[in-house]
Design a protein around this motif. Sequence first.
Motif, mmCIF file in Angstrom:
data_model
loop_
_atom_site.group_PDB
_atom_site.id
_atom_site.type_symbol
_atom_site.label_atom_id
_atom_site.label_comp_id
_atom_site.label_asym_id
_atom_site.label_seq_id
_atom_site.Cartn_x
_atom_site.Cartn_y
_atom_site.Cartn_z
ATOM 1 N N PHE A 1 -4.960 10.096 -0.730
ATOM 2 C CA PHE A 1 -3.538 9.772 -0.974
ATOM 3 C C PHE A 1 -3.618 10.322 -2.417
ATOM 4 C CE2 PHE A 1 -4.997 6.692 2.122
ATOM 5 C CZ PHE A 1 -4.078 6.513 2.939
ATOM 6 N N PHE A 2 -2.418 11.033 -2.725
ATOM 7 C CA PHE A 2 -2.270 11.653 -4.062
ATOM 8 C C PHE A 2 -1.080 11.123 -4.694
ATOM 9 C CE2 PHE A 2 -4.894 14.584 -1.648
ATOM 10 C CZ PHE A 2 -5.882 14.598 -2.110
ATOM 11 N N GLY A 3 -0.877 11.171 -5.666
ATOM 12 C CA GLY A 3 0.381 10.797 -6.628
ATOM 13 C C GLY A 3 0.612 9.429 -6.583
ATOM 14 N N LYS A 4 1.966 8.879 -6.625
ATOM 15 C CA LYS A 4 2.227 7.434 -6.890
ATOM 16 C C LYS A 4 1.550 6.728 -5.503
ATOM 17 C CE LYS A 4 6.371 8.378 -9.228
ATOM 18 N NZ LYS A 4 7.842 7.965 -9.484
ATOM 19 N N VAL A 5 1.454 7.285 -4.422
ATOM 20 C CA VAL A 5 1.106 6.393 -3.443
ATOM 21 C C VAL A 5 -0.355 6.061 -3.348
ATOM 22 C CG1 VAL A 5 0.621 8.134 -1.749
ATOM 23 C CG2 VAL A 5 1.513 5.945 -0.864
ATOM 24 N N ALA A 6 -1.163 6.726 -4.270
ATOM 25 C CA ALA A 6 -2.519 6.713 -4.667
ATOM 26 C C ALA A 6 -2.863 5.216 -5.135
ATOM 27 C CB ALA A 6 -3.197 7.702 -5.336
ATOM 28 N N ARG A 7 -1.948 4.852 -6.125
ATOM 29 C CA ARG A 7 -2.245 3.454 -6.434
ATOM 30 C C ARG A 7 -2.224 2.325 -5.489
ATOM 31 N NH1 ARG A 7 0.116 -0.714 -8.086
ATOM 32 N NH2 ARG A 7 2.257 -0.286 -7.429
ATOM 33 N N ILE A 8 -1.271 2.580 -4.478
ATOM 34 C CA ILE A 8 -0.962 1.449 -3.572
ATOM 35 C C ILE A 8 -2.078 1.478 -2.578
ATOM 36 C CG2 ILE A 8 0.508 0.811 -1.508
ATOM 37 C CD1 ILE A 8 2.817 2.019 -3.077
ATOM 38 N N ALA A 9 -2.494 2.801 -2.304
ATOM 39 C CA ALA A 9 -3.779 2.886 -1.348
ATOM 40 C C ALA A 9 -4.949 2.179 -2.114
ATOM 41 C CB ALA A 9 -4.115 4.311 -0.899
ATOM 42 N N ARG A 10 -5.016 2.551 -3.376
ATOM 43 C CA ARG A 10 -6.324 2.088 -3.840
ATOM 44 C C ARG A 10 -6.482 0.526 -4.308
ATOM 45 N NH1 ARG A 10 -6.184 1.793 -9.126
ATOM 46 N NH2 ARG A 10 -7.952 1.003 -10.205
ATOM 47 N N VAL A 11 -5.102 -0.065 -4.310
ATOM 48 C CA VAL A 11 -5.264 -1.638 -4.317
ATOM 49 C C VAL A 11 -5.834 -2.097 -3.039
ATOM 50 C CG1 VAL A 11 -3.617 -3.453 -4.454
ATOM 51 C CG2 VAL A 11 -3.460 -1.727 -6.181
ATOM 52 N N HIS B 1 -7.436 -0.416 -0.678
ATOM 53 C CA HIS B 1 -8.614 -0.036 -0.460
ATOM 54 C C HIS B 1 -9.868 -0.890 -1.029
ATOM 55 C CE1 HIS B 1 -11.665 2.970 1.199
ATOM 56 N NE2 HIS B 1 -12.141 3.015 -0.070
ATOM 57 N N GLU B 2 -9.748 -1.250 -2.246
ATOM 58 C CA GLU B 2 -10.782 -1.906 -2.956
ATOM 59 C C GLU B 2 -10.471 -3.362 -3.050
ATOM 60 O OE1 GLU B 2 -10.793 0.173 -6.943
ATOM 61 O OE2 GLU B 2 -11.435 2.119 -6.031
ATOM 62 N N GLY B 3 -9.427 -3.944 -2.577
ATOM 63 C CA GLY B 3 -9.145 -5.322 -2.653
ATOM 64 C C GLY B 3 -8.684 -5.595 -4.135
ATOM 65 N N LEU B 4 -7.852 -5.186 -4.788
ATOM 66 C CA LEU B 4 -7.308 -5.496 -6.092
ATOM 67 C C LEU B 4 -6.326 -6.270 -6.079
ATOM 68 C CD1 LEU B 4 -7.716 -1.749 -7.576
ATOM 69 C CD2 LEU B 4 -9.678 -3.591 -7.598
ATOM 70 N N GLN B 5 -5.936 -6.833 -7.265
ATOM 71 C CA GLN B 5 -4.652 -7.606 -7.749
ATOM 72 C C GLN B 5 -3.293 -6.773 -8.102
ATOM 73 O OE1 GLN B 5 -5.353 -11.020 -9.955
ATOM 74 N NE2 GLN B 5 -3.339 -11.726 -9.832
ATOM 75 N N GLN C 1 -3.805 -11.357 -4.752
ATOM 76 C CA GLN C 1 -5.285 -10.545 -4.577
ATOM 77 C C GLN C 1 -5.352 -10.202 -3.068
ATOM 78 O OE1 GLN C 1 -7.590 -10.221 -6.999
ATOM 79 N NE2 GLN C 1 -8.758 -8.936 -5.466
ATOM 80 N N TYR C 2 -5.163 -8.795 -2.770
ATOM 81 C CA TYR C 2 -5.363 -8.205 -1.562
ATOM 82 C C TYR C 2 -6.641 -8.012 -1.015
ATOM 83 C CZ TYR C 2 -0.458 -6.537 -2.208
ATOM 84 O OH TYR C 2 0.841 -6.728 -2.180
ATOM 85 N N PRO C 3 -6.907 -8.287 0.130
ATOM 86 C CA PRO C 3 -8.304 -8.362 0.815
ATOM 87 C C PRO C 3 -8.337 -6.734 0.974
ATOM 88 C CG PRO C 3 -6.808 -8.943 2.560
ATOM 89 C CD PRO C 3 -6.116 -8.888 1.282
ATOM 90 N N ALA C 4 -9.868 -6.484 0.598
ATOM 91 C CA ALA C 4 -10.484 -4.927 0.948
ATOM 92 C C ALA C 4 -10.005 -4.600 2.214
ATOM 93 C CB ALA C 4 -11.868 -4.979 0.371
ATOM 94 N N ARG C 5 -9.218 -3.549 2.408
ATOM 95 C CA ARG C 5 -9.135 -2.685 3.566
ATOM 96 C C ARG C 5 -9.557 -1.407 3.437
ATOM 97 N NH1 ARG C 5 -4.313 -6.261 3.282
ATOM 98 N NH2 ARG C 5 -4.480 -7.937 4.765
#
Length: 154
Positions: free
Chosen positions: A100-110, A112-116, A127-131
């Motif tokens: 995922f590149f660009g702006k959508v990469a932030r959403i995917a990272r959140v 993928h890593e389970g961030l808040q 706090q999203y669960p890691a997916r």
Amino acid sequence: MSDDLQRLEEWAGALIGKVQPAQRRQLVRQVANDLRREHARQIAQQVAPDGTPYPARKNRKELRGKSGRIKRQKAAMFNKLRTNAYLQIQTDASQASVGFFGKVARIARVHHEGLQDKVAPRGPSYQYPARALLGFSENDIAELRRSLLDHLTK
């Protein structure tokens, strides 16, 4: 897993080094397209690359004050993220990237890593669960080997 990837890289690097640059670009693009297709299929099935299912989605009524506003409760997650417009490949003669590149990469990272992150721009934080959206599985490595051998035997 990283040892397997290292051995695959060494094995494939020796084979790919003998291929002409035009064929190498074609091969790298084909392998990247195969990986993108496989990851899109896994995201559609709601499973991580290791085969474990994603954690269940939290009921949206708990996140919003008004009830009865959501028409689709059981919609699959990441429907748009798995499309070719967002799950992209970037290639050159020697390497390929699927992600995922660009702006959508932030959403995917959140996710993928389970961030808040905030649910909406002015909404509550969650706090999203890691997916895990992307990653290598044993099947991916076997598919890469098969694709390389198929291309080289033609």
